[in-house]
Design a protein around this motif. Structure first.
Motif, PDB file in Angstrom:
ATOM      1  N   LYS A 178       0.844  -1.201   0.000  1.00 55.12           N
ATOM      2  CA  LYS A 178       0.000   0.000   0.000  1.00 55.12           C
ATOM      3  C   LYS A 178       0.873   1.241   0.000  1.00 55.12           C
ATOM      4  N   GLU A 179       0.245   2.375   0.173  1.00 56.81           N
ATOM      5  CA  GLU A 179       0.958   3.657   0.119  1.00 56.81           C
ATOM      6  C   GLU A 179       2.099   3.748   1.127  1.00 56.81           C
ATOM      7  N   GLU A 180       1.927   3.183   2.332  1.00 58.56           N
ATOM      8  CA  GLU A 180       3.004   3.302   3.309  1.00 58.56           C
ATOM      9  C   GLU A 180       4.255   2.544   2.845  1.00 58.56           C
ATOM     10  N   ILE A 181       4.091   1.511   2.049  1.00 62.72           N
ATOM     11  CA  ILE A 181       5.254   0.808   1.493  1.00 62.72           C
ATOM     12  C   ILE A 181       5.974   1.729   0.503  1.00 62.72           C
ATOM     13  N   LYS A 182       5.215   2.463  -0.288  1.00 66.53           N
ATOM     14  CA  LYS A 182       5.824   3.435  -1.207  1.00 66.53           C
ATOM     15  C   LYS A 182       6.587   4.502  -0.422  1.00 66.53           C
ATOM     16  N   ASP A 183       5.977   5.007   0.641  1.00 67.13           N
ATOM     17  CA  ASP A 183       6.647   6.025   1.470  1.00 67.13           C
ATOM     18  C   ASP A 183       7.929   5.474   2.084  1.00 67.13           C
ATOM     19  N   TRP A 184       7.877   4.219   2.523  1.00 66.89           N
ATOM     20  CA  TRP A 184       9.055   3.558   3.090  1.00 66.89           C
ATOM     21  C   TRP A 184      10.172   3.449   2.053  1.00 66.89           C
ATOM     22  N   ILE A 185       9.836   2.998   0.864  1.00 65.98           N
ATOM     23  CA  ILE A 185      10.834   2.862  -0.198  1.00 65.98           C
ATOM     24  C   ILE A 185      11.462   4.224  -0.505  1.00 65.98           C
ATOM     25  N   LYS A 186      10.639   5.255  -0.627  1.00 63.57           N
ATOM     26  CA  LYS A 186      11.152   6.611  -0.882  1.00 63.57           C
ATOM     27  C   LYS A 186      12.094   7.054   0.233  1.00 63.57           C
ATOM     28  N   SER A 187      11.730   6.747   1.478  1.00 66.60           N
ATOM     29  CA  SER A 187      12.542   7.133   2.628  1.00 66.60           C
ATOM     30  C   SER A 187      13.888   6.417   2.618  1.00 66.60           C
ATOM     31  N   VAL A 188      13.886   5.144   2.282  1.00 66.85           N
ATOM     32  CA  VAL A 188      15.146   4.387   2.213  1.00 66.85           C
ATOM     33  C   VAL A 188      16.043   4.989   1.138  1.00 66.85           C
ATOM     34  N   ILE A 189      15.488   5.257  -0.024  1.00 65.39           N
ATOM     35  CA  ILE A 189      16.272   5.860  -1.113  1.00 65.39           C
ATOM     36  C   ILE A 189      16.862   7.198  -0.666  1.00 65.39           C
ATOM     37  N   ALA A 190      16.043   8.028  -0.044  1.00 65.59           N
ATOM     38  CA  ALA A 190      16.498   9.347   0.413  1.00 65.59           C
ATOM     39  C   ALA A 190      17.580   9.226   1.488  1.00 65.59           C
ATOM     40  N   SER A 191      17.520   8.171   2.306  1.00 65.12           N
ATOM     41  CA  SER A 191      18.504   8.010   3.379  1.00 65.12           C
ATOM     42  C   SER A 191      19.914   7.774   2.836  1.00 65.12           C
ATOM     43  N   TYR A 192      20.025   7.397   1.585  1.00 68.85           N
ATOM     44  CA  TYR A 192      21.330   7.222   0.934  1.00 68.85           C
ATOM     45  C   TYR A 192      21.674   8.414   0.039  1.00 68.85           C
ATOM     46  N   ASP A 193      20.914   9.489   0.164  1.00 71.99           N
ATOM     47  CA  ASP A 193      21.110  10.702  -0.636  1.00 71.99           C
ATOM     48  C   ASP A 193      20.918  10.477  -2.128  1.00 71.99           C
ATOM     49  N   TYR A 194      19.957   9.624  -2.453  1.00 73.07           N
ATOM     50  CA  TYR A 194      19.531   9.419  -3.837  1.00 73.07           C
ATOM     51  C   TYR A 194      18.096   9.908  -3.959  1.00 73.07           C
ATOM     52  N   GLU A 195      17.620  10.038  -5.184  1.00 74.25           N
ATOM     53  CA  GLU A 195      16.223  10.420  -5.368  1.00 74.25           C
ATOM     54  C   GLU A 195      15.496   9.378  -6.197  1.00 74.25           C
ATOM     55  N   LEU A 196      14.213   9.323  -5.999  1.00 82.32           N
ATOM     56  CA  LEU A 196      13.363   8.355  -6.686  1.00 82.32           C
ATOM     57  C   LEU A 196      13.088   8.803  -8.108  1.00 82.32           C
ATOM     58  N   GLY A 197      13.300   7.903  -9.036  1.00 80.21           N
ATOM     59  CA  GLY A 197      12.874   8.086 -10.422  1.00 80.21           C
ATOM     60  C   GLY A 197      11.601   7.288 -10.611  1.00 80.21           C
ATOM     61  N   ASP A 198      11.661   6.256 -11.428  1.00 77.44           N
ATOM     62  CA  ASP A 198      10.524   5.365 -11.666  1.00 77.44           C
ATOM     63  C   ASP A 198      10.888   3.947 -11.268  1.00 77.44           C
ATOM     64  N   LEU A 199      10.121   3.392 -10.342  1.00 73.29           N
ATOM     65  CA  LEU A 199      10.268   1.998  -9.942  1.00 73.29           C
ATOM     66  C   LEU A 199       8.980   1.274 -10.274  1.00 73.29           C
ATOM     67  N   SER A 200       9.118   0.112 -10.864  1.00 75.01           N
ATOM     68  CA  SER A 200       7.956  -0.711 -11.173  1.00 75.01           C
ATOM     69  C   SER A 200       8.192  -2.100 -10.591  1.00 75.01           C
ATOM     70  N   TYR A 201       7.307  -2.508  -9.690  1.00 69.25           N
ATOM     71  CA  TYR A 201       7.352  -3.840  -9.105  1.00 69.25           C
ATOM     72  C   TYR A 201       6.318  -4.699  -9.808  1.00 69.25           C
ATOM     73  N   LEU A 202       6.741  -5.871 -10.256  1.00 69.95           N
ATOM     74  CA  LEU A 202       5.827  -6.836 -10.847  1.00 69.95           C
ATOM     75  C   LEU A 202       5.874  -8.096  -9.996  1.00 69.95           C
ATOM     76  N   PHE A 203       4.775  -8.387  -9.320  1.00 69.45           N
ATOM     77  CA  PHE A 203       4.660  -9.587  -8.504  1.00 69.45           C
ATOM     78  C   PHE A 203       4.118 -10.700  -9.397  1.00 69.45           C
ATOM     79  N   CYS A 204       4.737 -11.883  -9.301  1.00 66.40           N
ATOM     80  CA  CYS A 204       4.379 -12.969 -10.201  1.00 66.40           C
ATOM     81  C   CYS A 204       4.563 -14.310  -9.499  1.00 66.40           C
ATOM     82  N   ASP A 205       4.424 -15.406 -10.279  1.00 63.57           N
ATOM     83  CA  ASP A 205       4.663 -16.746  -9.747  1.00 63.57           C
ATOM     84  C   ASP A 205       6.004 -17.276 -10.270  1.00 63.57           C
TER      85      ASP A 205
END
Length: 140
Positions: A16-43
C-alpha cells in the motif's frame, strides 16, 4: 513514481501507500532520489521465463532487478516471485510478509549499488536490509 503490478497472482494485501513512502525514505537516506520503480509480482513460472529470456539463467529466484538508474536517480523494474518468497519464508522461519518486505527493499538496495555475490557483500546486504526494515515501523 512507484508502481505495483501483478501477473498471474494477486497483489499482496499489505502493498500500500506506506510501502511506497518507506521505499522513498530508504532511497532518500542514501542521498539518492526516486525516479521510476515498477514492481511486478508474479509466480515461479513467470519469473523463470524472465530469468531465461533476459539473463540466460535457468533457475528460480525471488527477485530480478533491472537497473535503469542514472546518476543519483533510482529507477528500475523489479520482478518478484511470490512463490519463491513464500518458500524462502518457510526455509528461513520468518513470516511471509517480512520476507516479502525484505525482498522488496533488496531490489532497491541493488539499485543503490549494494551487491551480494561474496560472503562480505551478502553480510553487508543483510545489514542494509535490516536497517531498512527497522525504518518500516515508522510508516504504520
Amino acid at each position: 513514481m512507484i508502481d505495483f503490478l501483478a501477473e498471474k497472482v494477486n497483489l499482496p494485501h499489505f502493498i500500500k501507500e506506506e510501502i511506497k513512502d518507506w521505499i522513498k525514505s530508504v532511497i532518500a537516506s542514501y542521498d539518492y532520489e526516486l525516479g521510476d520503480l515498477s514492481y511486478l509480482f508474479c509466480d515461479d513460472d513467470y519469473i523463470i521465463e524472465i530469468n531465461r529470456q533476459y539473463l540466460q539463467h535457468d533457475y528460480y529466484t525471488d527477485i530480478i532487478t533491472f537497473d535503469y538508474c542514472t546518476g543519483k536517480v533510482i529507477s528500475g523494474d523489479l520482478v518478484i516471485s511470490l512463490d519463491t518468497v513464500r518458500s524462502n519464508s518457510e526455509m528461513f522461519n520468518t513470516s511471509y510478509e517480512t520476507e516479502l518486505k525484505r525482498v522488496v527493499i533488496h531490489g532497491v538496495l541493488h539499485l543503490l549499488g549494494f551487491k551480494d555475490s561474496t560472503v562480505e557483500e551478502k553480510d553487508q546486504m543483510r545489514a542494509e536490509e535490516n536497517k531498512a526494515l527497522s525504518l518500516l515501523s515508522t510508516f504504520h
